[in-house]
Structure formats: C-alpha cells, structure tokens
Design an enzyme around this catalytic site. Structure first.
Site, PDB file in Angstrom:
ATOM      1  CD  GLN A 143      -3.059   0.625   0.102  1.00 35.61           C
ATOM      2  OE1 GLN A 143      -3.162  -0.524  -0.304  1.00 35.61           O
ATOM      3  NE2 GLN A 143      -3.804   1.601  -0.369  1.00 35.61           N
ATOM      4  CG  HIS A 176      -0.926   2.600  -4.044  1.00 32.16           C
ATOM      5  ND1 HIS A 176      -1.343   2.425  -5.334  1.00 32.16           N
ATOM      6  CD2 HIS A 176      -1.472   1.585  -3.329  1.00 32.16           C
ATOM      7  CE1 HIS A 176      -2.100   1.349  -5.414  1.00 32.16           C
ATOM      8  NE2 HIS A 176      -2.195   0.817  -4.211  1.00 32.16           N
ATOM      9  CD  GLU A 225      -8.928   2.868  -1.181  1.00 31.31           C
ATOM     10  OE1 GLU A 225      -9.104   2.848  -2.412  1.00 31.31           O
ATOM     11  OE2 GLU A 225      -7.869   3.275  -0.653  1.00 31.31           O
ATOM     12  CG  HIS A 226      -7.888  -1.173   0.307  1.00 35.31           C
ATOM     13  ND1 HIS A 226      -7.233  -0.002  -0.011  1.00 35.31           N
ATOM     14  CD2 HIS A 226      -8.376  -1.661  -0.855  1.00 35.31           C
ATOM     15  CE1 HIS A 226      -7.314   0.212  -1.312  1.00 35.31           C
ATOM     16  NE2 HIS A 226      -8.009  -0.776  -1.853  1.00 35.31           N
ATOM     17  CG  ASP A 241      -4.949  -3.399  -5.510  1.00 41.28           C
ATOM     18  OD1 ASP A 241      -5.963  -2.776  -5.164  1.00 41.28           O
ATOM     19  OD2 ASP A 241      -3.860  -3.315  -4.918  1.00 41.28           O
ATOM     20  CG  HIS A 279     -47.527  26.833  -0.017  1.00 41.28           C
ATOM     21  ND1 HIS A 279     -46.977  27.986  -0.511  1.00 41.28           N
ATOM     22  CD2 HIS A 279     -46.590  25.855  -0.193  1.00 41.28           C
ATOM     23  CE1 HIS A 279     -45.758  27.733  -0.960  1.00 41.28           C
ATOM     24  NE2 HIS A 279     -45.496  26.449  -0.785  1.00 41.28           N
TER      25      HIS A 279
END
Length: 248
Positions: free
Chosen positions: A76, A79, A144-145, A178, A237
């Site tokens: 990770q 990245h 996220e993961h 992935d 109304h």
C-alpha cells in the site's frame, strides 16, 4: 469509447464537445487534478465520490505471519507518498515483529523512496487493549481497504460497520482485489465509508418519488396542510389545497 484522461477529459464529459457527448454522471478514480475537477463539476453533473489517497488498515490478533502484514503494508505504501497504512493489534510483540519485517523488506523494494516517505507521513502501528477496541477504531477510521488477519475473520465481519472493502483472512491480500478478485475496486476513502459505498450499478441509478391523492384523501389531509401553510405565512399554499376541497 473515448481514449482521453485527466481534468480536461472531465470537462469534456461535463460540458460536451464536438466529439465528446455530454454525460449526466462521471465515475472513477484519478489523481489530485481529477479529484479537483470532480469537485468543481459537482452539480453540473453527478459524481460518484471524491477519492483521496489510498488506505489500508490491518486488524490482526497476532496469529498470522508478521511478514504477511508487513508485505501488505508495504504494497500500500508504494502507491504514493500520501498513502495511509495502519496496523491495529492487541499483541505488542507481534507489532514489533511486523515493524522489523517491514524495515527488512523495505530496503529491498524498488519503490523504497516513495514507500519510506509514505510510511513516515502516514504509517501507524496501534496496540490496543483487545480486538473489540481495535474494531471500534476500525469503524471510526472507516478505511478504504480493511484486512482482517484473524483466526476466525468471518465471525468478526458483522462488526465491521464502516469500510470500503473487507479482505477476510491472511490469505486474502489487497493486491488480489487490485488485480483479480471480487467486484470493482473504486472505493470510498478519507473516512467516506461512513456514509458512502463502493462504485456499483446503483451509482448509475436514481429514484423518482410520486404521490396520488383522490378527493376524499385530499379533504382529510387539508385539515392539517392548510393550518401548517398558514403558520408559515404561505397563504397561496393553503389556498392551493383549500380551493380543491371547496370545489368538491
């Protein structure tokens, strides 16, 4: 199908050009410029999410190999420098071994400069009292993961309330998702998993509400609608309902 990319591609899709037709929804990840463009275009078109730097959180009971956890954290971190990597465990000795393994394999990875900076900025190892406290942190961070390196990962799955995707067991690394396994890998980041979901068919669906009253139902509702409208000072109304009841 158009072979275009970047912020300029989003502008073309949002406003249309001579060759690119205008669309209603733009979905998919991108770099900082793409995310900034999606933020600016929201309202002009619908967007799926504003994806930020990638994230991995591993919750471990210490029963699996520390090298597995270290390898996943490094995968990770490579990245980019803004990627987030976290290990949460109640086992301090296990945490120490993961750090040792991570330092060892970091020295050998081709993207060690990027990974090292990522770990320096956003790499964390958290030792908790027990797994329950660890799960509370998981749901607060809303990663996220999420990898569950646990003896019985399925028994903990229902306790996960906030995550983009959950990888169950130490034989299910993020790299598998992935490139090969499971549904799409466009996931909420930056704690957005608290209120949003991964990209899916439902991203391109919308709902339309509808109402139908007959004369009798409207007459009954008018007893409440007319006074409420008048309390707000919106006499037109009230009249829009009242005129129908009186004409009946």
């Amino acid at each position: 199908l158009f072979q275009v990319g970047g912020a300029q591609a989003l502008a073309a899709l949002a406003y249309g050009t001579r060759t690119v037709p205008r669309v209603d929804v733009i979905a998919g990840p991108g770099n900082l410029y793409v995310t900034a463009a999606k933020r600016l275009l929201y309202g002009e078109v619908g967007v799926d999410m504003l994806a930020g730097p990638s994230e991995l959180l591993i919750l471990s009971d210490g029963s699996s190999s520390p090298r597995f956890a270290a390898a996943d954290l490094l995968s990770q971190a490579e990245h980019d420098q803004e990627a987030w990597t976290l290990l949460i465990t109640p086992e301090r000795a296990f945490a120490d071994r993961v750090i040792e393994e991570l330092e060892a394999i970091l020295a050998e990875t081709p993207r060690r400069e990027v990974a090292s900076e990522s770990l320096r900025r956003h790499g964390f190892v958290v030792v908790v009292k027990d797994l329950q406290e660890g799960m509370e942190l998981v749901n607060e961070f809303a990663p996220e993961h999420l990898e569950l390196h646990l003896k019985e990962p399925l028994s903990w799955l229902e306790r996960v309330k906030n995550a983009g995707v959950v990888f169950l067991g130490d034989q299910t690394p993020v790299a598998l998702g992935d490139y090969y396994a499971g549904p799409n890998h466009i996931l909420p980041t930056a704690r957005a998993a608290r209120y949003s979901s991964p990209l899916g068919v439902w991203t391109f669906l919308k709902r339309i509400n509808f109402l139908y009253y007959d004369r009798g139902a409207l007459a009954e509702a008018a007893k409440r609608v007319v006074p409420l409208a008048r309390v707000e000072g919106l006499e037109a109304h009230a009249e829009a309902v009242k005129v129908r009841v009186e004409d009946g």
